[in-house]
Enzyme design. Structure first.
Site, PDB file in Angstrom:
ATOM      1  N   HIS A  54     -31.461  11.715 103.392  1.00 28.69           N
ATOM      2  CA  HIS A  54     -31.063  10.474 103.450  1.00 28.69           C
ATOM      3  C   HIS A  54     -30.478  10.315 101.702  1.00 28.69           C
ATOM      4  CE1 HIS A  54     -30.495   6.150 104.193  1.00 28.69           C
ATOM      5  NE2 HIS A  54     -30.761   6.453 102.834  1.00 28.69           N
ATOM      6  N   GLU A  55     -30.743  10.685 101.326  1.00 24.94           N
ATOM      7  CA  GLU A  55     -29.835  10.548  99.408  1.00 24.94           C
ATOM      8  C   GLU A  55     -28.982  11.907  99.478  1.00 24.94           C
ATOM      9  OE1 GLU A  55     -30.775   7.691  98.065  1.00 24.94           O
ATOM     10  OE2 GLU A  55     -31.787   7.445  99.119  1.00 24.94           O
TER      11      GLU A  55
ATOM     12  N   HIS B 293     -25.858  10.071 101.215  1.00 28.26           N
ATOM     13  CA  HIS B 293     -25.104   9.751 100.253  1.00 28.26           C
ATOM     14  C   HIS B 293     -24.096  10.465  99.259  1.00 28.26           C
ATOM     15  CE1 HIS B 293     -26.559   5.488 101.498  1.00 28.26           C
ATOM     16  NE2 HIS B 293     -28.027   5.774 101.730  1.00 28.26           N
TER      17      HIS B 293
ATOM     18  N   GLU C 156     -24.860   3.798 103.782  1.00 25.85           N
ATOM     19  CA  GLU C 156     -25.440   4.504 104.690  1.00 25.85           C
ATOM     20  C   GLU C 156     -25.111   5.068 106.134  1.00 25.85           C
ATOM     21  OE1 GLU C 156     -28.489   3.336 103.450  1.00 25.85           O
ATOM     22  OE2 GLU C 156     -30.032   3.123 104.645  1.00 25.85           O
TER      23      GLU C 156
END
Lengths: 499, 499
Positions: free
Chosen positions: A262-263, A266, A292
């Site tokens: 997830h990170e 980003h 997102e």
């Protein structure tokens, strides 16, 4: 020097102050010793005051006016920078300093009140603070102005150009479909034991796997790193310095791994922004919803796909030999196991959006004046029961669970589901390309990343979110790709084995 | 507000900028990814320009003048701050901005030239740069002024109030005594196998031991931490934020441990400075010689003592079971093993000062104009052979080994031996107290630290170094305590077993 060049110099100074503050903020969350907090707060307050004064000061405004008169080539990064700076300055100028000061005073107290209220699970301890925050938010909305309703004015602070009405339409369309899919996913998940993945996974070995995975999707460790924090995040300290964090559960290696994916999503966005434009709008991420979309794309569409685990489960098994008894099918079923839970940040992919829809509806009613602050717990619990079929046992598991309101962050939550919609739409469209699809099948994501670099990352804020999505995928954000994805992964037509 | 209060506000701003730069500097050495270097350099240049402008600007000068007119109670911290600020401003005002710029331009190039010259071991590649640096240093010395000789003017930048002549006298006195002691130590060490401590010591276990040791001498981990770097250092990021670093040799756990004791000595001084005076002279360490006295006291007088290891060798053996065959006597002999080596930073306690004496003599002659830059290698090697009995094989192992000159750091080296002298004198004097002595015998250093807090740390720069030492020990820095210490630990009268 042209006025534009002078403006870039000012922006560079603001960016140096901002990236310095980000470095201090990163250190505060990762390594700073406890007693250093007071001094760190002083440093950060100093930097933020300096940066605010520059960004809203007369020099910046005057130079911007001159640069606007100079003009810029249509479609150029210069034109985008001027457009966005003018927008930000105009927006900032509408809020009097006294209201900014009042808000930061209120949120400073509200933050502590929220912590206490959540601890005691007593909304009444927080409600007067939230009342003040709502009042400030409504004042700001009036000062900023809006087309349809006050929520618009707040929303565009996170999602430039977005319209509440359109989002509400999208969400109304989603709600029955997602509710049905989630129910089906939860029902089928009851047959999947929750303990399949439980084991003993030493942190150092998780770190090794996470690093390999992040590298394999293209995260550049010469321009970034991963550290450990209680709450995972991604922060950018410079054009070549993107820091991710995750947290570790020694009993379940997938927790830190999905956090890293997830990170890293980003982070890939940040690493793909045009470095020469760092500190200017054309070098900045355009919105929370687009940000997102990148994290959810890599976490869910890539990281929870069977193609991904066909490659990575064998490697994980080398690192964690206890996994050798596990079949790929059972592993996939485990990571797609769904359940209704009260807490948003613990929610799984199948049920997550229901949490967002609930918050969006409540915030919208608060801002429209059709829901009083005192009635939030009742409204929350009623709506929760309607969506999830269960009622939160207390406010700590209900309307007090999120920090956002205590920080004045009204209008923020919608961007989470926007991110999910955009992720699905971008991923589906990219995979129309045969090369991308075939590479993804063997867990090679170089072509996918290249596509995202071209169609998303390299634009910075030059294209506004709706335009960016329309240009990349041929049409504005809608719910089709996301619903198709959820249906395929969790829908009623699928058997347990397919999960 | 009084002028003094305004001045403290300005100093606070300068301190926030400085401590922010220290945080960025710490991150650069510990965790920053490689490609982030360019942006980090921009951030640091920006902060340093801002801070320099404030510290030397008209507002600071005018406010200082007003505050000096207000006056301050004799002996108060306020008086000390005013005295030191006036001194610094006066000193800074003597150097024209053009010379500062010229110097930073020269050293930027000299740094790279030195790296290349050392790599190729060719002094001629560096000599023209050093010539320019020397010329700048001599110009600065003339602008600053001095009592006896140009070296004075540079030395006081590191050791406030020091006099070259007095240091030269001390060093002349030391040289024959230390040479004899070192020779005896090296001769006797030939009988001690160099491999006694070699083993396999995992980094994580070394970190555990180091932390326990640092905690036991009083280092506060809620106001500091230990990280890993190629070159160990101690840096202060705020009044409650002192960061140490060390490096690890997996074959010898004492290397990181003595590194930590050394840096923790610096760190205890920083943690003991009066926090309310942070960023003002009364809250800053007073000199390099006093700073080094603290690191050497904990590293050598405490950390290499038998009492210390009577407690810590058993604990080290719990952590590293392979040590269980080792007797305390053999362990002590191993850590006191001495040899002549060409590289200062690798030198042991018995031979270290000879490296310093050599550099002091050469720098002094350079500044007095009695040694030409081109003749440094010859002078270095001759003097090295005279002191150590061996001749450096090349310039990389001789006059090119240290970074200091390439950075313009002439006048710095003397403070290392001053540190050794002060460490011995402070330690011997503190141990005249029966309670301190008896606690130290059982490796309890709480009373010793309390004494140092009172007599050294709490003064900040309120007392100048010579006064601080005289007040703490009853007389100015001399060589008696240090020579007695070296004689006892390494001297000809000791047998191998005693080492």
């Amino acid at each position: 020097m042209t006025a534009y060049e002078n403006l870039c110099k000012l922006a560079q100074e603001i960016a140096l102050l901002g990236s310095t503050a980000s470095t201090l903020g990163w250190d505060q969350e990762t390594y700073m010793p406890a007693k250093a907090l007071d001094h760190r707060a002083q440093q950060l307050a100093y930097l933020s005051a300096k940066s605010h004064a520059l960004a809203t000061g007369k020099t910046f405004r005057k130079t911007l006016d001159l640069a606007l008169k100079e003009g810029a080539a249509r479609g150029s990064k210069q034109a985008a920078n001027l457009r966005e700076w003018a927008y930000e300055i105009e927006r900032a100028s509408r809020i009097p300093t006294s209201l900014v000061a009042e808000e930061s005073n209120i949120t400073a107290h509200a933050r502590n009140a929220w912590v206490e209220a959540r601890k005691k699970s007593d909304f009444s301890m927080f409600s007067s603070h939230l009342g003040k925050i709502l009042s400030i938010a409504r004042q700001k909305a009036e000062l900023w102005g809006y087309q349809d309703e006050p929520y618009d004015a707040l929303l565009v602070g996170y999602e430039r150009g977005a319209r509440t009405r359109l989002i509400a339409n999208l969400f109304d369309e989603l709600q029955p479909r997602i509710t049905a899919i989630a129910k089906s996913a939860v029902d089928k998940s009851r047959a999947i034991p929750s303990t399949l993945l439980r084991g003993k996974y030493p942190v150092a070995k998780q770190q090794q796997l996470n690093r390999e995975v992040a590298e394999s999707i293209g995260f550049d460790f010469d321009a970034g790193r991963i550290d450990t924090t209680t709450h995972p995040f991604c922060t950018t300290l410079g054009p070549m310095d993107v820091r991710l964090t995750t947290r570790y559960d020694e009993a379940d290696f997938t927790s830190s791994l999905f956090g890293v994916l997830h990170e890293a999503g980003h982070g890939l966005y940040e690493q793909g922004l045009p470095a020469p434009e760092f500190g200017r709008p054309a070098g900045n991420a355009v919105s929370l919803g687009i940000h997102e979309s990148q994290s959810r794309l890599w976490e869910n569409h890539v990281g929870r796909s069977e193609a991904f685990w066909k490659k990575w489960l064998p490697r994980a098994t080398e690192i964690f030999p206890s996994l050798r008894k596990l079949h790929l099918g059972d592993f996939m079923a485990s990571i797609h196991r769904a359940q209704f839970s009260f807490i948003r940040v613990e929610a799984d992919e199948a049920t997550y959006d229901l949490h967002i829809l609930l918050r969006f509806q409540i915030e919208r009613r608060l801002l429209n004046g059709t829901l009083e602050v005192a009635k939030i717990p009742q409204a929350w619990n009623d709506q929760f029961e309607h969506l999830f079929g269960v009622r939160p046992p207390d406010d700590a598991h209900g309307c007090l669970q999120d920090i956002h309101w205590s920080m004045g962050g009204l209008g923020y939550f919608a961007t989470y589901t926007l991110g999910n919609l955009n992720a699905a739409q971008l991923y589906a469209h990219a995979n129309r390309d045969r090369k991308i699809r075939s590479a993804s099948t063997s867990a090679n994501y170089t072509p996918l990343l290249a596509w995202l670099r071209t169609h998303v990352h390299s634009h910075g804020s030059a294209l506004l979110p709706s335009k960016l999505i329309a240009k990349a995928t041929g049409h504005p954000t809608d719910s089709a790709a996301y619903l198709a994805h959820l249906q395929e992964r969790f829908g009623p037509g699928r058997t347990k084995r397919d999960l």
